[in-house]
Design a protein around this motif. Structure first.
Motif, mmCIF file in Angstrom:
data_model
loop_
_atom_site.group_PDB
_atom_site.id
_atom_site.type_symbol
_atom_site.label_atom_id
_atom_site.label_comp_id
_atom_site.label_asym_id
_atom_site.label_seq_id
_atom_site.Cartn_x
_atom_site.Cartn_y
_atom_site.Cartn_z
ATOM 1 N N TYR A 1 18.487 35.902 50.380
ATOM 2 C CA TYR A 1 17.757 37.019 49.802
ATOM 3 C C TYR A 1 18.611 37.770 48.773
ATOM 4 C CZ TYR A 1 15.240 41.446 49.493
ATOM 5 O OH TYR A 1 14.590 42.556 49.037
ATOM 6 N N VAL A 2 19.870 37.968 49.070
ATOM 7 C CA VAL A 2 20.734 38.761 48.198
ATOM 8 C C VAL A 2 21.425 37.909 47.146
ATOM 9 C CG1 VAL A 2 22.804 40.234 48.134
ATOM 10 C CG2 VAL A 2 21.111 40.516 49.967
ATOM 11 N N LEU A 3 21.975 36.788 47.543
ATOM 12 C CA LEU A 3 22.819 35.972 46.672
ATOM 13 C C LEU A 3 22.008 35.372 45.520
ATOM 14 C CD1 LEU A 3 25.834 35.294 46.763
ATOM 15 C CD2 LEU A 3 25.237 33.189 47.949
ATOM 16 N N ARG A 4 22.561 35.491 44.303
ATOM 17 C CA ARG A 4 21.891 35.001 43.103
ATOM 18 C C ARG A 4 22.740 33.954 42.405
ATOM 19 N NH1 ARG A 4 16.780 36.459 43.798
ATOM 20 N NH2 ARG A 4 16.864 38.396 44.946
ATOM 21 N N ASP A 5 22.082 32.979 41.803
ATOM 22 C CA ASP A 5 22.761 31.980 40.995
ATOM 23 C C ASP A 5 23.390 32.681 39.796
ATOM 24 O OD1 ASP A 5 22.460 30.014 38.469
ATOM 25 O OD2 ASP A 5 22.892 28.857 40.281
ATOM 26 N N GLU A 6 24.649 32.375 39.520
ATOM 27 C CA GLU A 6 25.376 33.053 38.435
ATOM 28 C C GLU A 6 24.771 32.803 37.062
ATOM 29 O OE1 GLU A 6 29.442 31.852 38.688
ATOM 30 O OE2 GLU A 6 29.773 32.917 40.569
ATOM 31 N N THR A 7 24.159 31.646 36.877
ATOM 32 C CA THR A 7 23.620 31.287 35.568
ATOM 33 C C THR A 7 22.171 31.733 35.393
ATOM 34 O OG1 THR A 7 25.064 29.363 35.561
ATOM 35 C CG2 THR A 7 23.309 29.383 33.942
ATOM 36 N N SER A 8 21.329 31.388 36.355
ATOM 37 C CA SER A 8 19.892 31.655 36.215
ATOM 38 C C SER A 8 19.472 33.013 36.761
ATOM 39 C CB SER A 8 19.095 30.563 36.931
ATOM 40 O OG SER A 8 19.257 30.695 38.342
ATOM 41 N N GLY A 9 20.240 33.577 37.686
ATOM 42 C CA GLY A 9 19.852 34.832 38.325
ATOM 43 C C GLY A 9 18.823 34.655 39.426
ATOM 44 N N LYS A 10 18.436 33.405 39.679
ATOM 45 C CA LYS A 10 17.446 33.132 40.727
ATOM 46 C C LYS A 10 18.113 33.140 42.100
ATOM 47 C CE LYS A 10 14.507 30.354 37.751
ATOM 48 N NZ LYS A 10 13.955 29.036 37.484
ATOM 49 N N PRO A 11 17.339 33.369 43.163
ATOM 50 C CA PRO A 11 17.915 33.331 44.510
ATOM 51 C C PRO A 11 18.564 31.978 44.798
ATOM 52 C CG PRO A 11 15.697 34.245 44.566
ATOM 53 C CD PRO A 11 15.920 33.708 43.172
ATOM 54 N N VAL A 12 19.665 32.018 45.535
ATOM 55 C CA VAL A 12 20.379 30.808 45.916
ATOM 56 C C VAL A 12 19.697 30.184 47.133
ATOM 57 C CG1 VAL A 12 22.553 29.939 46.879
ATOM 58 C CG2 VAL A 12 22.588 31.577 44.991
ATOM 59 N N LYS A 85 24.890 47.063 41.765
ATOM 60 C CA LYS A 85 23.650 46.766 41.047
ATOM 61 C C LYS A 85 22.568 46.023 41.820
ATOM 62 C CE LYS A 85 26.371 46.289 36.835
ATOM 63 N NZ LYS A 85 26.908 45.346 35.879
ATOM 64 N N SER A 86 22.879 45.438 42.969
ATOM 65 C CA SER A 86 21.907 44.571 43.632
ATOM 66 C C SER A 86 20.901 45.367 44.473
ATOM 67 C CB SER A 86 22.610 43.555 44.533
ATOM 68 O OG SER A 86 21.660 42.841 45.295
ATOM 69 N N ASP A 87 19.651 45.353 44.027
ATOM 70 C CA ASP A 87 18.594 45.998 44.804
ATOM 71 C C ASP A 87 18.398 45.302 46.145
ATOM 72 O OD1 ASP A 87 18.106 47.843 42.759
ATOM 73 O OD2 ASP A 87 16.583 46.556 41.817
ATOM 74 N N GLN A 88 18.563 43.977 46.149
ATOM 75 C CA GLN A 88 18.399 43.229 47.395
ATOM 76 C C GLN A 88 19.489 43.609 48.405
ATOM 77 O OE1 GLN A 88 18.482 41.804 44.309
ATOM 78 N NE2 GLN A 88 16.333 41.231 44.081
ATOM 79 N N LEU A 89 20.724 43.743 47.941
ATOM 80 C CA LEU A 89 21.805 44.160 48.840
ATOM 81 C C LEU A 89 21.522 45.561 49.375
ATOM 82 C CD1 LEU A 89 24.579 43.474 50.106
ATOM 83 C CD2 LEU A 89 25.626 44.598 48.135
ATOM 84 N N ARG A 90 21.039 46.434 48.523
ATOM 85 C CA ARG A 90 20.714 47.797 48.939
ATOM 86 C C ARG A 90 19.575 47.801 49.967
ATOM 87 N NH1 ARG A 90 22.739 49.738 45.084
ATOM 88 N NH2 ARG A 90 21.320 49.148 43.424
ATOM 89 N N ASP A 91 18.617 46.859 49.836
ATOM 90 C CA ASP A 91 17.550 46.747 50.841
ATOM 91 C C ASP A 91 18.120 46.395 52.217
ATOM 92 O OD1 ASP A 91 15.578 47.229 48.946
ATOM 93 O OD2 ASP A 91 14.981 45.113 48.762
#
Length: 192
Positions: A1-12, A85-91
Motif C-alpha cells: 500500500y505504501v511502497l512505490r516504484d521509484e520510476t513509475s510511482g505505482k504501488p509495488v 510526503k507519502s499520504d499512504q504512509l500517513r494513513d
C-alpha cells in the motif's frame, strides 16, 4: 500500500522472494540476503522495513550501513521523502512525523523520551560508530573493490564489523545484510 516504484510511482507488487525475505526477517535476528541487482533489496529491507519499524515503534534506533556513507545517505533521503510526503504512509502511521534532527545523515521522528540516538543514521563501511546503541542494523551493499579486492581488505572489513557494529547492538537487536556476491570470502559469504 505504501511502497512505490521509484520510476513509475505505482504501488509495488510483492514478488514471492520479497514475501520470503519478510518471512525470514521476522524469524531471525541475523539474516544474510544475497540477490541480483534490481531485485528490490534496498527498497524492501532498507527503506520499507525502517518505515514499518518506526511506525510501530518511534523509539527504534536504526543504522543503515553501506560501502560508502553517500550510498547510505541516499537511502535516508528516500525514507525522509516517505515520512514527509507519502499520504499512504500517513494513513497507516499518522503519528510518524519528522521530529528533532532531520539531516542527510540522520533523522529523528517524533517520539517520547530523551533518546540520544536518532531514529535512522547513515554510515559507511569502516566508519566510526561510537557511543550509539542500535536496535536494528541494515547493511546494504557494503562491498566495493577497496574492501573485497584483497584478503587483507576482506579481513579488515570483517574485523571492523565485529569490533564496531556488533559492539553497538542492543540486547535484542537485528542485523540484516543485503547485497550482491563479490567474492567467495567477502563479508556476506563469511557471515552466511
Amino acid at each position: 500500500y505504501v511502497l512505490r516504484d521509484e520510476t513509475s510511482g505505482k504501488p509495488v507488487r510483492q514478488a514471492w522472494m520479497h514475501q520470503k525475505w519478510n518471512y525470514l526477517r521476522r524469524k531471525h535476528n541475523r539474516l544474510v540476503i544475497m540477490s541480483h541487482v534490481e531485485g528490490g533489496k534496498t527498497q524492501q529491507l532498507s527503506v520499507a522495513l525502517p518505515l514499518y519499524k518506526l511506525g510501530r515503534n518511534p523509539r527504534a534506533r536504526i543504522a543503515i550501513v553501506s560501502n560508502i556513507q553517500e550510498q547510505s545517505k541516499k537511502i535516508i533521503a528516500t525514507i525522509k521523502s516517505y515520512v514527509e510526503k507519502s499520504d499512504q504512509l500517513r494513513d497507516v502511521f499518522p503519528h510518524l512525523k519528522p521530529g528533532g534532527k532531520w539531516t542527510e545523515t540522520l533523522i529523528a521522528v517524533e517520539r517520547d523520551g530523551n533518546i540520544k540516538e536518532p531514529s535512522v543514521q547513515a554510515f559507511g563501511a569502516n566508519g566510526k560508530i561510537t557511543g550509539a546503541r542500535l536496535d536494528r542494523v541494515i547493511i546494504d551493499d557494503i562491498h566495493g573493490e577497496e574492501n573485497v579486492g584483497s584478503k587483507d581488505a576482506r579481513d579488515k572489513l570483517y574485523t571492523w564489523f565485529y569490533s564496531t557494529i556488533v559492539s553497538r547492538l542492543s540486547r535484542d537487536a537485528q542485523v540484516i545484510f543485503v547485497g550482491n556476491a563479490w567474492h567467495p570470502d567477502d563479508l556476506l559469504h563469511r557471515l552466511e
